[in-house]
Structures are given as structure tokens and as C-alpha cells.
Design a protein around this motif. Sequence first.
Motif, PDB file in Angstrom:
ATOM      1  N   SER A 203       0.873 -12.178   7.091  1.00  0.00           N
ATOM      2  CA  SER A 203       1.483 -13.485   7.342  1.00  0.00           C
ATOM      3  C   SER A 203       0.918 -14.489   6.349  1.00  0.00           C
ATOM      4  O   SER A 203      -0.067 -14.208   5.658  1.00  0.00           O
ATOM      5  N   ALA A 204       1.515 -15.648   6.305  1.00  0.00           N
ATOM      6  CA  ALA A 204       1.051 -16.690   5.391  1.00  0.00           C
ATOM      7  C   ALA A 204      -0.372 -17.131   5.734  1.00  0.00           C
ATOM      8  O   ALA A 204      -1.137 -17.513   4.840  1.00  0.00           O
ATOM      9  N   SER A 205      -0.736 -17.061   7.010  1.00  0.00           N
ATOM     10  CA  SER A 205      -2.088 -17.458   7.409  1.00  0.00           C
ATOM     11  C   SER A 205      -3.080 -16.308   7.323  1.00  0.00           C
ATOM     12  O   SER A 205      -4.280 -16.501   7.448  1.00  0.00           O
ATOM     13  N   GLY A 206      -2.594 -15.077   7.113  1.00  0.00           N
ATOM     14  CA  GLY A 206      -3.459 -13.914   6.957  1.00  0.00           C
ATOM     15  C   GLY A 206      -3.718 -13.181   8.259  1.00  0.00           C
ATOM     16  O   GLY A 206      -3.641 -13.760   9.335  1.00  0.00           O
ATOM     17  N   ALA A 207      -4.013 -11.899   8.147  1.00  0.00           N
ATOM     18  CA  ALA A 207      -4.300 -11.061   9.312  1.00  0.00           C
ATOM     19  C   ALA A 207      -5.120  -9.857   8.856  1.00  0.00           C
ATOM     20  O   ALA A 207      -5.086  -9.472   7.688  1.00  0.00           O
ATOM     21  N   TRP A 208      -5.846  -9.261   9.801  1.00  0.00           N
ATOM     22  CA  TRP A 208      -6.639  -8.063   9.541  1.00  0.00           C
ATOM     23  C   TRP A 208      -5.909  -6.833  10.042  1.00  0.00           C
ATOM     24  O   TRP A 208      -5.308  -6.861  11.122  1.00  0.00           O
ATOM     25  N   VAL A 209      -5.973  -5.742   9.273  1.00  0.00           N
ATOM     26  CA  VAL A 209      -5.400  -4.445   9.662  1.00  0.00           C
ATOM     27  C   VAL A 209      -6.503  -3.401   9.512  1.00  0.00           C
ATOM     28  O   VAL A 209      -7.137  -3.315   8.457  1.00  0.00           O
ATOM     29  N   ASP A 210      -6.731  -2.618  10.569  1.00  0.00           N
ATOM     30  CA  ASP A 210      -7.764  -1.591  10.576  1.00  0.00           C
ATOM     31  C   ASP A 210      -7.161  -0.205  10.366  1.00  0.00           C
ATOM     32  O   ASP A 210      -6.136   0.125  10.965  1.00  0.00           O
ATOM     33  N   TYR A 211      -7.816   0.610   9.541  1.00  0.00           N
ATOM     34  CA  TYR A 211      -7.390   1.985   9.279  1.00  0.00           C
ATOM     35  C   TYR A 211      -8.518   2.706   8.558  1.00  0.00           C
ATOM     36  O   TYR A 211      -9.550   2.097   8.251  1.00  0.00           O
ATOM     37  N   LYS A 212      -8.343   3.969   8.281  1.00  0.00           N
ATOM     38  CA  LYS A 212      -9.333   4.736   7.528  1.00  0.00           C
ATOM     39  C   LYS A 212      -8.815   4.963   6.111  1.00  0.00           C
ATOM     40  O   LYS A 212      -7.625   5.201   5.909  1.00  0.00           O
ATOM     41  N   PHE A 213      -9.743   4.890   5.141  1.00  0.00           N
ATOM     42  CA  PHE A 213      -9.363   5.023   3.737  1.00  0.00           C
ATOM     43  C   PHE A 213     -10.583   5.490   2.945  1.00  0.00           C
ATOM     44  O   PHE A 213     -11.724   5.334   3.388  1.00  0.00           O
ATOM     45  N   LYS A 214     -10.358   6.015   1.769  1.00  0.00           N
ATOM     46  CA  LYS A 214     -11.446   6.501   0.920  1.00  0.00           C
ATOM     47  C   LYS A 214     -12.270   5.331   0.391  1.00  0.00           C
ATOM     48  O   LYS A 214     -11.747   4.425  -0.263  1.00  0.00           O
ATOM     49  N   ASP A 215     -13.563   5.369   0.671  1.00  0.00           N
ATOM     50  CA  ASP A 215     -14.505   4.354   0.207  1.00  0.00           C
ATOM     51  C   ASP A 215     -14.769   4.575  -1.286  1.00  0.00           C
ATOM     52  O   ASP A 215     -15.187   5.669  -1.680  1.00  0.00           O
ATOM     53  N   PRO A 216     -14.541   3.564  -2.128  1.00  0.00           N
ATOM     54  CA  PRO A 216     -14.719   3.769  -3.567  1.00  0.00           C
ATOM     55  C   PRO A 216     -16.169   3.980  -3.992  1.00  0.00           C
ATOM     56  O   PRO A 216     -16.418   4.539  -5.057  1.00  0.00           O
ATOM     57  N   LEU A 217     -17.133   3.574  -3.183  1.00  0.00           N
ATOM     58  CA  LEU A 217     -18.534   3.763  -3.553  1.00  0.00           C
ATOM     59  C   LEU A 217     -19.061   5.141  -3.170  1.00  0.00           C
ATOM     60  O   LEU A 217     -19.786   5.759  -3.937  1.00  0.00           O
ATOM     61  N   SER A 218     -18.696   5.622  -1.996  1.00  0.00           N
ATOM     62  CA  SER A 218     -19.211   6.918  -1.542  1.00  0.00           C
ATOM     63  C   SER A 218     -18.240   8.068  -1.797  1.00  0.00           C
ATOM     64  O   SER A 218     -18.645   9.224  -1.867  1.00  0.00           O
TER      65      SER A 218
ATOM     66  N   HIS B  75       2.597 -13.975   0.616  1.00  0.00           N
ATOM     67  CA  HIS B  75       2.791 -15.139  -0.247  1.00  0.00           C
ATOM     68  C   HIS B  75       3.914 -14.852  -1.238  1.00  0.00           C
ATOM     69  O   HIS B  75       3.844 -13.871  -1.993  1.00  0.00           O
ATOM     70  N   ASP B  76       4.927 -15.673  -1.217  1.00  0.00           N
ATOM     71  CA  ASP B  76       6.034 -15.591  -2.168  1.00  0.00           C
ATOM     72  C   ASP B  76       6.667 -14.191  -2.195  1.00  0.00           C
ATOM     73  O   ASP B  76       7.026 -13.680  -3.250  1.00  0.00           O
ATOM     74  N   GLY B  77       6.767 -13.569  -1.033  1.00  0.00           N
ATOM     75  CA  GLY B  77       7.394 -12.257  -0.930  1.00  0.00           C
ATOM     76  C   GLY B  77       6.468 -11.087  -1.226  1.00  0.00           C
ATOM     77  O   GLY B  77       6.874  -9.934  -1.130  1.00  0.00           O
ATOM     78  N   PHE B  78       5.235 -11.368  -1.605  1.00  0.00           N
ATOM     79  CA  PHE B  78       4.248 -10.326  -1.902  1.00  0.00           C
ATOM     80  C   PHE B  78       3.167 -10.338  -0.827  1.00  0.00           C
ATOM     81  O   PHE B  78       2.855 -11.381  -0.262  1.00  0.00           O
TER      82      PHE B  78
END
Length: 165
Positions: A125-140, A153-156
Motif C-alpha cells: 500500500s502507499a503507507s507500506g506493509a510487512w509480509v512474512d515468508y521464508k527466503f534464501k538469506d544472502p549472507l548465510s 508507489h506509482d504502480g510499482f
Amino acid sequence: MSTPNRVEDNLGDLDRRALLGLLAAGLIAVPFAGSLAGERGTPEEAQAMVAKAVAAYGEKSAAVFAEITAPSTAFRDRDLYVFVIGSDHEIVAHGADAKRIGIDVTTLKDPDGKEYGKELVATASASGAWVDYKFKDPLSGNIAQKSSWVVLHDGFIFGCGVYKL
């Protein structure tokens, strides 16, 4: 009488040396401990990075997407990186993996089968929101719990996530 003073002076020197040794060890350990704690991005830093990307888009338009994707960019810091999803739900910029550009996020699932791509699109949303999921950590390189801050923002959709280890 001079002997006790020498003993006291020697003990005083030992105490001073021990104190200086502890102080030196502390000066070495404190920055090291801080660097370990600062190895990971914070939720506030992720939000700030998204705001920075949105502002850069305002100045440079879609030209900023190449800058976001480029190695050694201003949109990548430790385990934080910006990603951008277009109005067609395809990734148009990705600060950690340029090979992800063009992927339709609505097809993405985490290792538990959660359709996080659809949630990114539906929740942003325009005000922002958090989404939780699992993903590959780039450090480990391991799969980890992740929370991504997404702003429409502006369709993106501009996003940046933090890893919860």
C-alpha cells in the motif's frame, strides 16, 4: 622502610598494567561485538531503504531500476537489498539477484508453500506493509524467515526485507 614502598609500587604497576590490559581488551571487543550485531539490517533500515528507492524513482524514473539491480549499489547493505515489482507483477529490479528480473511474483512460493508473491502484491500500500515468508538469506545462503516492507508507489511495489535468524 623503602622495601614496602617498592612492593607497593610494584603492586601499583601490576594493577595499572592489568587495568590497561582490560581497557585495551575492552576497546578491541566493543567494536567487534558491535560489528557482529550490525551485520544484519533492521526493520527501520529496510523501511528507510525503500523510502530512498522511492525518492530516487521520483528523481530518475524507471532508470533507477538498473541502479537498484547493479552490483555495489546504494540500494544494498549487508543483508538488505531493494526489489521492485511492476504493475504486471513482474520483478523489474532486484538488488541481490539480477536473474530474478522478469519473474512473475504471483507464481512464487516459499519452501512451506506460502504464496508470498501474491501476498506482496495484495498487501502493498502507499503507507507500506510487512509480509512474512521464508527466503534464501544472502549472507548465510540458508533459508530463513524474512519480513519484507512493501510500498506501492506509482504502480510499482518497492520492497526490502529483513531476515529473522
